[in-house]
Write a protein that holds these residues in place. Sequence first.
Motif, short mmCIF file in Angstrom:
data_model
loop_
_atom_site.label_atom_id
_atom_site.label_comp_id
_atom_site.label_asym_id
_atom_site.label_seq_id
_atom_site.Cartn_x
_atom_site.Cartn_y
_atom_site.Cartn_z
N ILE A 114 -8.54 21.43 8.49
CA ILE A 114 -9.80 21.42 9.24
C ILE A 114 -10.29 22.85 9.40
O ILE A 114 -9.49 23.78 9.51
N ASN A 115 -11.59 23.00 9.41
CA ASN A 115 -12.18 24.34 9.57
C ASN A 115 -12.35 24.65 11.05
O ASN A 115 -12.90 23.85 11.79
N ILE A 116 -11.87 25.81 11.44
CA ILE A 116 -11.95 26.19 12.85
C ILE A 116 -12.80 27.46 12.95
O ILE A 116 -12.53 28.45 12.26
N LEU B 205 -6.15 31.01 5.33
CA LEU B 205 -7.26 31.96 5.46
C LEU B 205 -8.32 31.52 4.46
O LEU B 205 -8.14 31.63 3.26
N ASP B 206 -9.44 31.01 4.99
CA ASP B 206 -10.49 30.42 4.17
C ASP B 206 -11.42 31.51 3.63
O ASP B 206 -11.54 32.59 4.23
N ASP B 207 -12.06 31.21 2.51
CA ASP B 207 -13.06 32.13 1.91
C ASP B 207 -12.47 33.52 1.74
O ASP B 207 -13.15 34.54 1.99
N VAL C 172 -6.40 17.02 1.64
CA VAL C 172 -7.87 16.96 1.65
C VAL C 172 -8.37 17.98 2.67
O VAL C 172 -7.67 18.28 3.64
N GLU C 173 -9.57 18.46 2.43
CA GLU C 173 -10.20 19.32 3.45
C GLU C 173 -11.23 18.48 4.17
O GLU C 173 -12.06 17.80 3.53
N ALA C 174 -11.17 18.49 5.51
CA ALA C 174 -12.15 17.74 6.30
C ALA C 174 -13.40 18.60 6.46
O ALA C 174 -13.31 19.74 6.91
N ILE D 198 -3.57 31.18 1.28
CA ILE D 198 -4.77 32.00 1.06
C ILE D 198 -5.71 31.16 0.20
O ILE D 198 -5.32 30.68 -0.86
N LYS D 199 -6.95 31.01 0.71
CA LYS D 199 -7.89 30.16 -0.03
C LYS D 199 -8.95 31.05 -0.68
O LYS D 199 -9.76 31.67 0.03
N ILE D 200 -8.89 31.14 -2.02
CA ILE D 200 -9.81 32.05 -2.72
C ILE D 200 -11.23 31.52 -2.61
O ILE D 200 -11.48 30.34 -2.87
N LEU E 51 -5.00 24.50 9.64
CA LEU E 51 -6.21 25.09 10.23
C LEU E 51 -6.78 26.09 9.25
O LEU E 51 -6.08 27.00 8.84
N GLU E 52 -8.04 25.92 8.87
CA GLU E 52 -8.67 26.91 7.98
C GLU E 52 -9.50 27.86 8.84
O GLU E 52 -10.42 27.45 9.54
N ILE E 53 -9.11 29.11 8.78
CA ILE E 53 -9.84 30.12 9.56
C ILE E 53 -10.58 31.00 8.57
O ILE E 53 -9.99 31.51 7.61
#
Length: 772
Positions: free
Chosen positions: A484-486, A548-550, A426-428, A569-571, A517-519
């Motif tokens: 989690i988004n950082i 790596l987010d977005d 899950v993404e918080a 890698i998060k598209i 960790l989503e950066i």
Amino acid sequence: MSKILEYIKNLPFWHFIMLFVALAVILTEILTIVQSFILYRELRSELLILGFFTPAISAFVVFFITALVLRQLKDKEKRLELSSQKLLESEQKYRALFEKSADAFLLLDGDKFVDCNFATIKMLGYQSRKEFLNVHPSQLSPPKQADGRTSFEKANEMIAIAYEQGNHRFEWDHKRKNGEIFPVEVLLTVIPFGKKELLHVVWRDITDRKKQEGRLEYIAHYDVLTRLPNRALFADRFKQAIAHAKRSQDLLAICFLDLDDFKPVNDNYGHDVGDQLLIEVAGRIKTEIREEDTVSRQGGDEFALLLGEITSIPAGEQLLKRIHHSLARPYIIDGYPHKISASSGMTFYPFDEGDIDTLMRHADQAMYQAKLAGKNRYHLFSVEDDQHLINQQALLNEIEQAVMNKEFQLYYQPKVNMKTGKVFGVEALIRWLHPEKGLIPPLDFLPLIDGTDLEIKVGGWVINEAVVQLEKWKNQGIELEVSINISSRHIQSSTFFDQLNDALDCHPLVNPCDLQLEILESSTLGDINIISGIVNSCQNVLGVNVALDDFGTGYSSLTHMRNLSANVIKIDQTFVRDLLDDPNDYSIIDGIISLAGAFNREVIAEGVETTAHGIILLILGCNEAQGYGISPPMAVTDIPKWLVNYIPNQEWIDFCDEECTEQEEKIILLRLTTEHWFKNVTNVILTMEDSSLGKYLIQCHLGEWIDRFKRDEIFDELWLEKLQKAHDDLYRVAGNLVQKYQNGDIDAARNGLDEFNISYEQMNKVLEQYQE
Ligand code: C2E
Ligand code: MG
Ligand code: MG
């Protein structure tokens, strides 16, 4: 005898006469006695004895009185002599006092000096008392005094006060014989002299005192390093400048200027170099502005400017540009070149009215905007900016309060493997449950705390909350990876690593590799080396995962992919959202997935809203997905129930099981994109909700796909021609509908939907009959 002679010799004249007369009388009386004695011897008369005694007594009396008078006179004489001697001594003393005094003493009778001491002559640079006393008092002063009044007028007034009060003390500027002007303190005292009154004048040279006062005054009003006015003097000049602007009706520009990255100069080259740079900066600003304008050092590397007689806002901007240009030139200090830029903000009186604090705050705010916009630029203050900042500040306070009141919550959005149907994580995602405004999404408040300490505080809370939740799920037997988004600033902060380490230490049940960790890819810009180091420590020391987010939204995705050892890698969802509308987004995702494969990274797509999105992603080779098509983010309490009720998307699983050929995949792709387009056009004509109907026509990319297939030669040419014809028919029918719709003939457009449907079916038939 000699003493008597001496005494007689020293007698004053009339004392001598008196003594002479007394002696003459006594002598006469003695002669009378002698005569009486002779006569007595001859006559023996008793009466002659009387003649003998009477003169004797009178001689004695005369002698006695004379002696007495002489003694009295002598005493008086002595006293007189004594007092005159004292007088002489006293006069000598006072003369010495007069002459030897370091202060100038003078006597003024009317408009003429009648006496003066040596100090006066020396102080004024004359040769002799005679020369000085011949000079008229008016020649001893400059035409004007320091307060701007004429010496003549002021002197008359001072003398009048002295006569009225008996004495008067004041400061005065004098002129030496050589023309030099110097300050004195004057004490005028009226002294009666016979029938008239003279003025006793004392001049004390106060040049040193004035210099000392001047030094103190300087320190109180100027910055010692740059010699620019300080805050206090700036405030004073501000009042004058406002008054002047009111009179002249010109604009007054108030500017706040701050050097960019001055601290590293101090840190790397030392304070001496920093000081020299500041001095040079001050000098350059001064040369760009007029003499009447003010530049002041407000402290550190901050400067404030008051620029008067500005004719228009563009003229003010022009001046500011000149200053910036000048400051950007290299600085050669100790033979080394240094470069520095500045950010500044400007506001204009009377467009922006207020006291000094308000206008300075506005200029400062504008400067801050310039910093935010990337430094090395200026920004003009506007009322909207101000209001915005006031609101922003209020919100910041509210957010800080919300952290303390525990008003934040983490929502969780599932991440699934489309191929297996498994929910693996899950993404918080943070939410603010505002007591009055309700649920506030993150993008409504996170940008406000961007770059503030609050951002780190909130980030720390997110880390703890997620780790605590991981532990709870572990205890409940729920196996999920939590990402989690950082924020970029948070990950680079000195406290980040310890925060994460402590959180994991406190919850030993949590497996660090379940934490991701989503950066944001875009936020790593410029700091790639630092972030890369932190990412490595998080992975290697703590054992957490990094995504790596977005991805794809940054400026140098390839560099990031290569330099950051992210596991995943998060598209970005924007590419996924338009996947069915835009073949370019399809190509981008295709490229990202190939790149991830080449660098051995896992890949996940976010923003998967429909089954079609999922299928195309599967075609492209991306198996993991997150999006509303699976579930929106939900409160933590809803997760267990959702997991229990979750039914995997069968179409995705079936598609994976089927093992399609390349051509089959392309046909699916065409079918999905055409269906998506057809549904959109139909929906708009039926609901008339979207006025931009034309957009769907323009964005019909079917034709582009057919062109690509022709180029790739993966289908039969004749069949492709057939497909092209079916597409052109469909497109023509859609064009007619749009035409009718745009002419306001809505009914005709709706009636034409049947024909549109037939053309669409025709197209599908052609697709079914595809030939390789
Ligand atoms: P993100 O990390 O890219 O998160 C995905 C965002 O897309 C979430 O928005 C999510 O609700 C939304 N989303 C997910 N699936 C779909 C979909 O199918 N369609 C659409 N249209 N949107 C979808 P949300 O929760 O509003 O978060 C927005 C952004 O705020 C996040 O983007 C993330 O960058 C940031 N954010 C959220 N929570 C945190 C946090 O705790 N810390 C930090 N630093 N940033 C956070
Ligand atoms: Mg994210
Ligand atoms: Mg994202």
